[in-house]
Design an enzyme around this catalytic site. Structure first.
Site, PDB file in Angstrom:
ATOM      1  N   HIS A  17      48.282  37.358 -13.780  1.00  0.00           N
ATOM      2  CA  HIS A  17      49.060  38.340 -13.019  1.00  0.00           C
ATOM      3  C   HIS A  17      50.541  38.251 -13.393  1.00  0.00           C
ATOM      4  O   HIS A  17      51.203  39.277 -13.589  1.00  0.00           O
ATOM      5  CB  HIS A  17      48.939  38.086 -11.508  1.00  0.00           C
ATOM      6  CG  HIS A  17      47.580  38.315 -10.949  1.00  0.00           C
ATOM      7  ND1 HIS A  17      46.976  37.395 -10.120  1.00  0.00           N
ATOM      8  CD2 HIS A  17      46.713  39.340 -11.066  1.00  0.00           C
ATOM      9  CE1 HIS A  17      45.788  37.859  -9.757  1.00  0.00           C
ATOM     10  NE2 HIS A  17      45.604  39.036 -10.325  1.00  0.00           N
ATOM     11  N   LYS A  41      36.602  41.962   0.756  1.00  0.00           N
ATOM     12  CA  LYS A  41      36.603  40.863  -0.202  1.00  0.00           C
ATOM     13  C   LYS A  41      36.728  39.498   0.476  1.00  0.00           C
ATOM     14  O   LYS A  41      36.509  38.485  -0.163  1.00  0.00           O
ATOM     15  CB  LYS A  41      37.732  41.023  -1.229  1.00  0.00           C
ATOM     16  CG  LYS A  41      37.431  42.066  -2.286  1.00  0.00           C
ATOM     17  CD  LYS A  41      38.453  41.987  -3.398  1.00  0.00           C
ATOM     18  CE  LYS A  41      38.092  42.932  -4.530  1.00  0.00           C
ATOM     19  NZ  LYS A  41      39.029  42.815  -5.644  1.00  0.00           N
ATOM     20  N   ARG A  95      41.520  42.830 -19.142  1.00  0.00           N
ATOM     21  CA  ARG A  95      41.124  41.595 -19.811  1.00  0.00           C
ATOM     22  C   ARG A  95      39.994  41.834 -20.793  1.00  0.00           C
ATOM     23  O   ARG A  95      39.932  41.208 -21.828  1.00  0.00           O
ATOM     24  CB  ARG A  95      40.657  40.552 -18.786  1.00  0.00           C
ATOM     25  CG  ARG A  95      41.751  40.051 -17.896  1.00  0.00           C
ATOM     26  CD  ARG A  95      41.186  39.166 -16.840  1.00  0.00           C
ATOM     27  NE  ARG A  95      40.237  39.961 -16.045  1.00  0.00           N
ATOM     28  CZ  ARG A  95      39.691  39.579 -14.924  1.00  0.00           C
ATOM     29  NH1 ARG A  95      39.948  38.407 -14.439  1.00  0.00           N
ATOM     30  NH2 ARG A  95      38.869  40.357 -14.263  1.00  0.00           N
ATOM     31  N   SER A 133      40.964  35.604 -10.631  1.00  0.00           N
ATOM     32  CA  SER A 133      41.178  34.964  -9.331  1.00  0.00           C
ATOM     33  C   SER A 133      39.881  34.411  -8.756  1.00  0.00           C
ATOM     34  O   SER A 133      39.854  33.319  -8.192  1.00  0.00           O
ATOM     35  CB  SER A 133      41.802  35.953  -8.347  1.00  0.00           C
ATOM     36  OG  SER A 133      43.102  36.288  -8.734  1.00  0.00           O
TER      37      SER A 133
END
Length: 169
Positions: A17, A41, A95, A133
């Site tokens: 990040h 989440k 990514r 994460s």
């Protein structure tokens, strides 16, 4: 003034990040870090903790680049958040190919909702492409060392949450 919005849950904030934030800061005058309030989440860190981590990690970067970097919690549509903060551009990090497929759909929907707000993709630095994460949390929960993946203060917060790193060989 060029305003960019970089959204995410940032649970936790990673060096991946921070790489995107640093590169995005070079593109805009004001970079808003949209901290998503995503109850589905089940975040590890509270909204206040995530905002504080972003403020702490981005303060020196903002001073160094001359870019105003501010966290902004949001729970509405991303495109509405972009309008709320006056962003002309949404910044997304990629990514892998799987990221692109999801982001491609999001861009199409966001353009249909408001075609005046552009989306810019920044590829993750090759050294940071594997950082996610979700994986960082799992490694930390199982006692692994995540110091290579997160800023030092975030690593300390993870250790406070999960305990010390396993030293077994």
């Amino acid at each position: 003034m060029r305003i960019g919005l970089y959204p995410g849950t940032f649970d936790p904030l990673t060096l991946g990040h921070m790489d995107i934030i640093a590169r995005a800061a070079a593109m805009v005058d004001r970079l808003v870090i949209g901290v998503a309030i995503n109850r589905d989440k089940g975040p590890l860190f509270s909204l206040d903790q995530r905002v504080a981590m972003i403020e702490a990690e981005c303060a020196a970067l903002g001073e160094r680049t001359g870019t105003e970097i501010v966290p902004h919690p949001f729970e509405n549509l991303l495109i509405d958040c972009a309008r709320d903060v006056g962003a002309q551009v949404i910044i997304r990090g990629l990514r892998a190919v799987a990221d692109f497929e999801y982001e491609f759909q999001m861009v199409g929907m966001n353009r249909a909702l408001d075609d005046s707000i552009e989306t810019v993709f920044l590829m993750a630095d090759a050294r940071r492409q594997a950082i996610a994460s979700r994986l960082v949390k799992e490694i930390a929960r199982l006692g692994g060392d995540v110091s290579k993946f997160v800023p030092a203060a975030v690593n300390a917060a993870l250790r406070d949450r999960f305990g010390p790193v396993n030293t077994r060989s």
